[in-house]
Design an enzyme around this catalytic site. Structure first.
Site, PDB file in Angstrom:
ATOM      1  N   ILE A   1      -7.566  91.839 -57.438  1.00 58.82           N
ATOM      2  CA  ILE A   1      -8.699  92.616 -58.032  1.00 58.82           C
ATOM      3  C   ILE A   1      -9.921  91.417 -58.380  1.00 58.82           C
ATOM      4  O   ILE A   1      -9.447  90.495 -59.053  1.00 58.82           O
ATOM      5  CB  ILE A   1      -8.006  93.071 -59.710  1.00 58.82           C
ATOM      6  CG1 ILE A   1      -7.025  94.175 -59.286  1.00 58.82           C
ATOM      7  CG2 ILE A   1      -9.328  93.705 -60.384  1.00 58.82           C
ATOM      8  CD1 ILE A   1      -6.579  94.602 -60.812  1.00 58.82           C
ATOM      9  N   PRO A   2     -10.586  91.631 -57.640  1.00 65.39           N
ATOM     10  CA  PRO A   2     -11.821  90.276 -57.221  1.00 65.39           C
ATOM     11  C   PRO A   2     -12.577  89.867 -58.552  1.00 65.39           C
ATOM     12  O   PRO A   2     -13.719  90.306 -58.212  1.00 65.39           O
ATOM     13  CB  PRO A   2     -12.463  90.842 -56.036  1.00 65.39           C
ATOM     14  CG  PRO A   2     -12.391  92.092 -56.480  1.00 65.39           C
ATOM     15  CD  PRO A   2     -11.331  92.806 -56.931  1.00 65.39           C
ATOM     16  N   CYS A   3     -12.024  89.509 -59.539  1.00 67.81           N
ATOM     17  CA  CYS A   3     -12.705  89.109 -60.754  1.00 67.81           C
ATOM     18  C   CYS A   3     -13.770  87.896 -60.272  1.00 67.81           C
ATOM     19  O   CYS A   3     -14.792  87.537 -60.999  1.00 67.81           O
ATOM     20  CB  CYS A   3     -11.901  88.756 -61.773  1.00 67.81           C
ATOM     21  SG  CYS A   3     -10.658  87.455 -61.469  1.00 67.81           S
ATOM     22  N   HIS A   4     -13.514  87.136 -59.158  1.00 69.32           N
ATOM     23  CA  HIS A   4     -14.302  86.031 -58.823  1.00 69.32           C
ATOM     24  C   HIS A   4     -15.687  86.700 -58.313  1.00 69.32           C
ATOM     25  O   HIS A   4     -16.737  86.151 -58.004  1.00 69.32           O
ATOM     26  CB  HIS A   4     -13.695  85.270 -57.690  1.00 69.32           C
ATOM     27  CG  HIS A   4     -13.175  86.171 -56.536  1.00 69.32           C
ATOM     28  ND1 HIS A   4     -11.776  86.745 -56.323  1.00 69.32           N
ATOM     29  CD2 HIS A   4     -13.916  86.366 -55.227  1.00 69.32           C
ATOM     30  CE1 HIS A   4     -11.626  87.432 -55.382  1.00 69.32           C
ATOM     31  NE2 HIS A   4     -13.117  87.242 -54.625  1.00 69.32           N
TER      32      HIS A   4
END
Ligand SMILES: [Zn+2]
Length: 264
Positions: free
Chosen positions: A163-166
């Protein structure tokens, strides 16, 4: 007929009365316990946990004690380290980090509230190699004033990278902080995806938030695939969405910059 739920309840009962090691062995044998293993990726090794519902935690820092405690605090379930992740789990991590769309992505977000789940589901929509501001996530989930809460939800994302919170950056365009290892790790994973972190910072320092095309009169977030296609001689830089709209530009339908402009 015994449903799997009955079985879990039964095993929980067993755990309370039997010595822990026996209960844990039974859980492992029946495949109902949560497990984790080190998974190699092109950037760095990760600790990846999975349970019956799918991938349930990922951590970059190799600190297994804290990993297990954090896991228990969130899910109320124990997690045990095993030698190797199932091929399907390792493959899912590999594919998402390579930018492939995994259609039937199975993740376990136990212990999170509805708001946190909304934030993470929206974050999953941000394409590989692109970033969006916190304000955009807040606007898109219908809580335009909740930028700070969005930031907190992302800082506590239990499944970073998958889950690409970056891919969510500060609303002023700066890269900002990152729960999964600080700004350095965030820059590294963005660079891995083909985003130039220095360019993001340069634009933010100049106050450039949006890029328009003077041939289409459409404006975008700088990393939107439509913005990246604009040749240098046709790029127009805007500091606010209002500036862009006042100049006769319409917001891109792919990256939808208007809401963020209004909320910022
Ligand atoms: Zn766009």
């Amino acid at each position: 007929m015994t449903t799997s739920r009955d079985m879990v309840a039964g095993l929980r009962g067993l755990r309370e009365t039997a010595p822990a090691s026996l209960a844990e062995r039974v859980m492992e044998v029946t495949g109902l316990t949560d497990t984790y293993a080190q998974v190699e990726t092109p950037i760095w090794p990760l600790l990846v946990a999975w349970g019956p519902a799918g991938i349930s935690a990922i951590e970059r820092i190799d600190d297994p004690g804290a990993f297990e405690e954090t896991y228990f605090a969130r899910t109320g379930r124990r997690v045990h380290r095993v030698e190797r992740a199932p091929a399907a789990v390792a493959r899912t991590v590999e594919r998402t980090m390579a930018g492939e769309k995994v259609r039937d992505l199975a993740v376990d977000l136990s212990g999170l509230n509805d708001f946190q789940r909304l934030v993470l589901a929206k974050t999953l929509e941000i394409p590989y190699g692109e970033v969006r501001p916190y304000a955009w996530v807040a606007q898109e989930i219908g809580h335009p004033r909740a930028q700070r809460a969005v930031g907190t939800a992302l800082a506590n994302n239990p499944i970073p990278f998958v889950i690409p919170c970056h891919r969510v950056v500060r609303s002023d365009g700066h890269i900002g902080n990152y729960g999964a290892g600080g700004p350095f790790a965030k820059r590294a994973v963005l660079a891995w995806e083909g985003v130039d972190p220095d360019e993001l910072e340069r634009l933010a320092n100049k106050g450039v938030r949006y890029i328009g095309s003077d041939t289409t009169n459409i404006f975008c977030f700088p990393t939107c695939r439509n913005a990246r296609r604009i040749t240098e001689s046709h790029r127009v830089r805007f500091r606010t969405g209002d500036d862009a709209e006042a100049a006769g530009y319409r917001p891109c339908k792919v990256c939808r910059p208007t809401g963020a402009a209004a909320a910022a």
